[in-house]
Design a protein around this motif. Structure first.
Motif, PDB file in Angstrom:
ATOM      1  N   LEU A  47      -4.677   0.358  -1.483  1.00 52.02           N
ATOM      2  CA  LEU A  47      -4.021  -0.913  -1.811  1.00 52.02           C
ATOM      3  C   LEU A  47      -3.543  -0.880  -3.255  1.00 52.02           C
ATOM      4  O   LEU A  47      -4.309  -0.634  -4.178  1.00 52.02           O
ATOM      5  CB  LEU A  47      -5.023  -2.056  -1.615  1.00 52.02           C
ATOM      6  N   CYS A  48      -2.260  -1.096  -3.433  1.00 52.49           N
ATOM      7  CA  CYS A  48      -1.699  -1.058  -4.790  1.00 52.49           C
ATOM      8  C   CYS A  48      -1.590  -2.470  -5.336  1.00 52.49           C
ATOM      9  O   CYS A  48      -1.851  -2.721  -6.500  1.00 52.49           O
ATOM     10  CB  CYS A  48      -0.336  -0.380  -4.727  1.00 52.49           C
ATOM     11  N   LEU A  49      -1.217  -3.413  -4.451  1.00 55.43           N
ATOM     12  CA  LEU A  49      -0.884  -4.742  -4.939  1.00 55.43           C
ATOM     13  C   LEU A  49      -1.169  -5.768  -3.849  1.00 55.43           C
ATOM     14  O   LEU A  49      -0.797  -5.547  -2.700  1.00 55.43           O
ATOM     15  CB  LEU A  49       0.613  -4.757  -5.263  1.00 55.43           C
ATOM     16  N   GLY A  84       0.170  -6.025 -17.504  1.00 55.46           N
ATOM     17  CA  GLY A  84      -0.986  -5.463 -16.819  1.00 55.46           C
ATOM     18  C   GLY A  84      -1.104  -4.015 -17.234  1.00 55.46           C
ATOM     19  O   GLY A  84      -0.125  -3.422 -17.688  1.00 55.46           O
ATOM     20  N   PRO A  85      -2.283  -3.433 -17.071  1.00 56.96           N
ATOM     21  CA  PRO A  85      -2.465  -2.043 -17.503  1.00 56.96           C
ATOM     22  C   PRO A  85      -1.612  -1.081 -16.679  1.00 56.96           C
ATOM     23  O   PRO A  85      -1.138  -1.444 -15.594  1.00 56.96           O
ATOM     24  CB  PRO A  85      -3.957  -1.789 -17.263  1.00 56.96           C
ATOM     25  N   SER A  86      -1.455   0.104 -17.212  1.00 58.65           N
ATOM     26  CA  SER A  86      -0.699   1.138 -16.522  1.00 58.65           C
ATOM     27  C   SER A  86      -1.290   1.350 -15.126  1.00 58.65           C
ATOM     28  O   SER A  86      -2.511   1.435 -14.978  1.00 58.65           O
ATOM     29  CB  SER A  86      -0.779   2.425 -17.359  1.00 58.65           C
ATOM     30  N   GLY A  87      -0.429   1.395 -14.129  1.00 59.94           N
ATOM     31  CA  GLY A  87      -0.903   1.614 -12.760  1.00 59.94           C
ATOM     32  C   GLY A  87      -1.306   0.343 -12.027  1.00 59.94           C
ATOM     33  O   GLY A  87      -1.740   0.397 -10.879  1.00 59.94           O
ATOM     34  N   SER A  88      -1.154  -0.828 -12.664  1.00 61.68           N
ATOM     35  CA  SER A  88      -1.574  -2.068 -12.002  1.00 61.68           C
ATOM     36  C   SER A  88      -0.535  -2.574 -11.000  1.00 61.68           C
ATOM     37  O   SER A  88      -0.782  -3.569 -10.312  1.00 61.68           O
ATOM     38  CB  SER A  88      -1.898  -3.152 -13.038  1.00 61.68           C
ATOM     39  N   GLY A  89       0.611  -1.922 -10.934  1.00 60.91           N
ATOM     40  CA  GLY A  89       1.568  -2.274  -9.888  1.00 60.91           C
ATOM     41  C   GLY A  89       2.764  -3.080 -10.366  1.00 60.91           C
ATOM     42  O   GLY A  89       3.479  -3.676  -9.555  1.00 60.91           O
ATOM     43  N   LYS A  90       3.044  -3.058 -11.657  1.00 63.53           N
ATOM     44  CA  LYS A  90       4.155  -3.874 -12.191  1.00 63.53           C
ATOM     45  C   LYS A  90       5.502  -3.396 -11.633  1.00 63.53           C
ATOM     46  O   LYS A  90       6.304  -4.199 -11.159  1.00 63.53           O
ATOM     47  CB  LYS A  90       4.153  -3.817 -13.737  1.00 63.53           C
ATOM     48  N   SER A  91       5.736  -2.076 -11.717  1.00 62.41           N
ATOM     49  CA  SER A  91       7.018  -1.565 -11.209  1.00 62.41           C
ATOM     50  C   SER A  91       7.101  -1.747  -9.700  1.00 62.41           C
ATOM     51  O   SER A  91       8.176  -2.042  -9.150  1.00 62.41           O
ATOM     52  CB  SER A  91       7.184  -0.077 -11.552  1.00 62.41           C
ATOM     53  N   THR A  92       5.972  -1.563  -9.025  1.00 60.75           N
ATOM     54  CA  THR A  92       5.956  -1.776  -7.566  1.00 60.75           C
ATOM     55  C   THR A  92       6.361  -3.210  -7.251  1.00 60.75           C
ATOM     56  O   THR A  92       7.185  -3.456  -6.365  1.00 60.75           O
ATOM     57  CB  THR A  92       4.547  -1.477  -7.011  1.00 60.75           C
ATOM     58  N   LEU A  93       5.802  -4.170  -7.995  1.00 64.75           N
ATOM     59  CA  LEU A  93       6.132  -5.579  -7.745  1.00 64.75           C
ATOM     60  C   LEU A  93       7.622  -5.829  -7.988  1.00 64.75           C
ATOM     61  O   LEU A  93       8.273  -6.514  -7.189  1.00 64.75           O
ATOM     62  CB  LEU A  93       5.283  -6.492  -8.641  1.00 64.75           C
ATOM     63  N   THR A 102       0.865  -1.185   0.000  1.00 68.09           N
ATOM     64  CA  THR A 102       0.000   0.000   0.000  1.00 68.09           C
ATOM     65  C   THR A 102       0.892   1.222   0.000  1.00 68.09           C
ATOM     66  O   THR A 102       1.760   1.350   0.868  1.00 68.09           O
ATOM     67  CB  THR A 102      -0.865   0.010   1.291  1.00 68.09           C
ATOM     68  N   TRP A 103       0.711   2.089  -0.965  1.00 74.70           N
ATOM     69  CA  TRP A 103       1.470   3.337  -0.967  1.00 74.70           C
ATOM     70  C   TRP A 103       0.767   4.340  -0.045  1.00 74.70           C
ATOM     71  O   TRP A 103      -0.467   4.332   0.030  1.00 74.70           O
ATOM     72  CB  TRP A 103       1.532   3.943  -2.382  1.00 74.70           C
ATOM     73  N   PRO A 104       1.525   5.228   0.622  1.00 75.96           N
ATOM     74  CA  PRO A 104       0.872   6.261   1.438  1.00 75.96           C
ATOM     75  C   PRO A 104      -0.117   7.040   0.567  1.00 75.96           C
ATOM     76  O   PRO A 104       0.221   7.405  -0.556  1.00 75.96           O
ATOM     77  CB  PRO A 104       2.026   7.169   1.880  1.00 75.96           C
TER      78      PRO A 104
HETATM   79  N1  LIG Z   1       6.518   6.295  -5.024  1.00 75.11           N
HETATM   80  C1  LIG Z   1       5.186   6.205  -5.038  1.00 75.11           C
HETATM   81  N2  LIG Z   1       4.435   6.864  -4.132  1.00 75.11           N
HETATM   82  C2  LIG Z   1       3.075   6.757  -4.101  1.00 75.11           C
HETATM   83  N3  LIG Z   1       2.362   6.009  -4.973  1.00 75.11           N
HETATM   84  C3  LIG Z   1       3.059   5.331  -5.911  1.00 75.11           C
HETATM   85  C4  LIG Z   1       4.486   5.390  -6.006  1.00 75.11           C
HETATM   86  N4  LIG Z   1       4.892   4.607  -7.049  1.00 75.11           N
HETATM   87  C5  LIG Z   1       3.763   4.109  -7.587  1.00 75.11           C
HETATM   88  N5  LIG Z   1       2.673   4.528  -6.916  1.00 75.11           N
HETATM   89  C6  LIG Z   1       1.275   4.174  -7.207  1.00 75.11           C
HETATM   90  O1  LIG Z   1       1.145   2.758  -7.251  1.00 75.11           O
HETATM   91  C7  LIG Z   1       0.302   2.366  -8.331  1.00 75.11           C
HETATM   92  C8  LIG Z   1       1.052   1.385  -9.236  1.00 75.11           C
HETATM   93  O2  LIG Z   1       2.155   2.047  -9.845  1.00 75.11           O
HETATM   94  P1  LIG Z   1       3.256   1.244 -10.670  1.00 75.11           P
HETATM   95  O3  LIG Z   1       4.255   2.237 -11.173  1.00 75.11           O
HETATM   96  O4  LIG Z   1       3.732   0.098  -9.866  1.00 75.11           O
HETATM   97  O5  LIG Z   1       2.360   0.692 -11.882  1.00 75.11           O
HETATM   98  P2  LIG Z   1       2.810   0.079 -13.283  1.00 75.11           P
HETATM   99  O6  LIG Z   1       1.876  -1.059 -13.548  1.00 75.11           O
HETATM  100  O7  LIG Z   1       4.267  -0.217 -13.287  1.00 75.11           O
HETATM  101  O8  LIG Z   1       2.493   1.299 -14.257  1.00 75.11           O
HETATM  102  P3  LIG Z   1       3.120   1.671 -15.703  1.00 75.11           P
HETATM  103  O9  LIG Z   1       2.750   0.553 -16.638  1.00 75.11           O
HETATM  104  O10 LIG Z   1       2.413   2.939 -16.049  1.00 75.11           O
HETATM  105  O11 LIG Z   1       4.618   1.834 -15.541  1.00 75.11           O
HETATM  106  C9  LIG Z   1      -0.120   3.646  -9.054  1.00 75.11           C
HETATM  107  O12 LIG Z   1      -1.421   3.987  -8.603  1.00 75.11           O
HETATM  108  C10 LIG Z   1       0.893   4.679  -8.599  1.00 75.11           C
HETATM  109  O13 LIG Z   1       0.317   5.960  -8.508  1.00 75.11           O
END
Ligand SMILES: Nc1ncnc2c1ncn2[C@@H]1O[C@H](COP(=O)(O)OP(=O)(O)OP(=O)(O)O)[C@@H](O)[C@H]1O
Length: 233
Positions: free
Chosen positions: A19-21, A38-47, A13-15
């Motif tokens: 819930l992000c993932l 997964g679509p943009s914002g689905s949490g791939k980079s977070t994972l 969960t990002w502040p």
């Molecule tokens: N440093 C951060 N602080 C707060 N929220 C964040 C941060 N990084 C990502 N998020 C949030 O987490 C969610 C997932 O972001 P993430 O970058 O993981 O998605 P993604 O699937 O990799 O997107 P993309 O395909 O656009 O790169 C988004 O809603 C984003 O706003």
């Protein structure tokens, strides 16, 4: 055979972000190649950040080569990452004022084990960096007088891949490294990258929006549009 990497009840969960993932448990076997989309914002980079241990999960754990990230101190996690993991960042994160070989050598600068695997001596490391660049499609004549910041996006992408792979890490995490390339260049680059991973049986978790690339991989995992975990296909 033991998995190379496992996640346990992982969620993040990002502040202020909610819930992000929330992941079903994932196991990556040695040498396995996983395509994550997964679509943009689905949490791939977070994972990927969680799998690399650069991001601490809100709950759950990542276990790499039997080592729990949750139980390790930050310094131990950093050392472990340097020894066992290569990361290709979406924006490459190269140092523009250094030459390509110097950038590649940074991939093993903090790991004695990877320097040893890449040849050990300065001359052997430079030779291995040059070999890797060529194997990934960047001939020496194209970069020998250039700083990395003067290279094209496609050339920089190859430098970033070589930096991630020098010293044969057990796991490669790649965050949309092909997004700037056209289709034919993308497929050719991916073939070179995966062939290079095969030399050391490096496992791969590769993130992309582009589902046409999925055929290059052993397994595909989709992150849901509503941030509610992974679905295997
Ligand atoms: N440093 C951060 N602080 C707060 N929220 C964040 C941060 N990084 C990502 N998020 C949030 O987490 C969610 C997932 O972001 P993430 O970058 O993981 O998605 P993604 O699937 O990799 O997107 P993309 O395909 O656009 O790169 C988004 O809603 C984003 O706003």
């Amino acid at each position: 055979m033991q998995p190379l990497l496992q996640t346990r009840s992982l969620s993040h969960t990002w502040p202020r972000g909610g819930l992000c993932l929330a992941m079903d448990d994932l196991a990556v076997m040695p040498g396995e190649r996983i395509f994550l989309h997964g679509p943009s914002g689905s949490g791939k980079s977070t994972l990927l950040g969680l799998l690399a241990g650069v991001l601490a999960p809100s709950a759950g754990d990542v276990i790499l080569l039997g080592n729990s990230f949750a139980k390790a101190r930050a310094a131990a996690r950093d050392r472990f990452r340097a020894n066992h993991l290569g990361y290709i960042f979406q924006q490459f994160n190269l140092l523009p004022f250094l030459g390509p070989v110097e950038n590649v050598l940074l991939g093993c600068a903090w790991s004695m084990a990877r320097r040893r695997r890449a040849g050990g001596t300065r001359d052997a490391l430079v030779a291995e960096a040059t070999r890797l660049l060529a194997a990934l499609g960047l001939r020496e004549s194209a970069w020998s007088h250039a700083r990395t910041g003067e290279l094209s996006v496609g050339q920089r992408q190859r430098v970033a891949a070589a930096r991630a792979l020098i010293g044969g890490p057990e796991l490669l995490l790649a965050d949309e490294p092909t997004s700037a390339l056209d289709t034919s260049t993308r497929d050719a680059f991916l073939n070179l990258l995966l062939a290079e991973c095969g030399r050391h049986a490096t496992s791969v978790v590769f993130v992309s929006h582009d589902l046409t690339l999925a055929g290059h991989f052993d397994r595909t995992i989709a992150l849901g549009a509503k941030h509610l975990g992974a679905v295997e296909t």
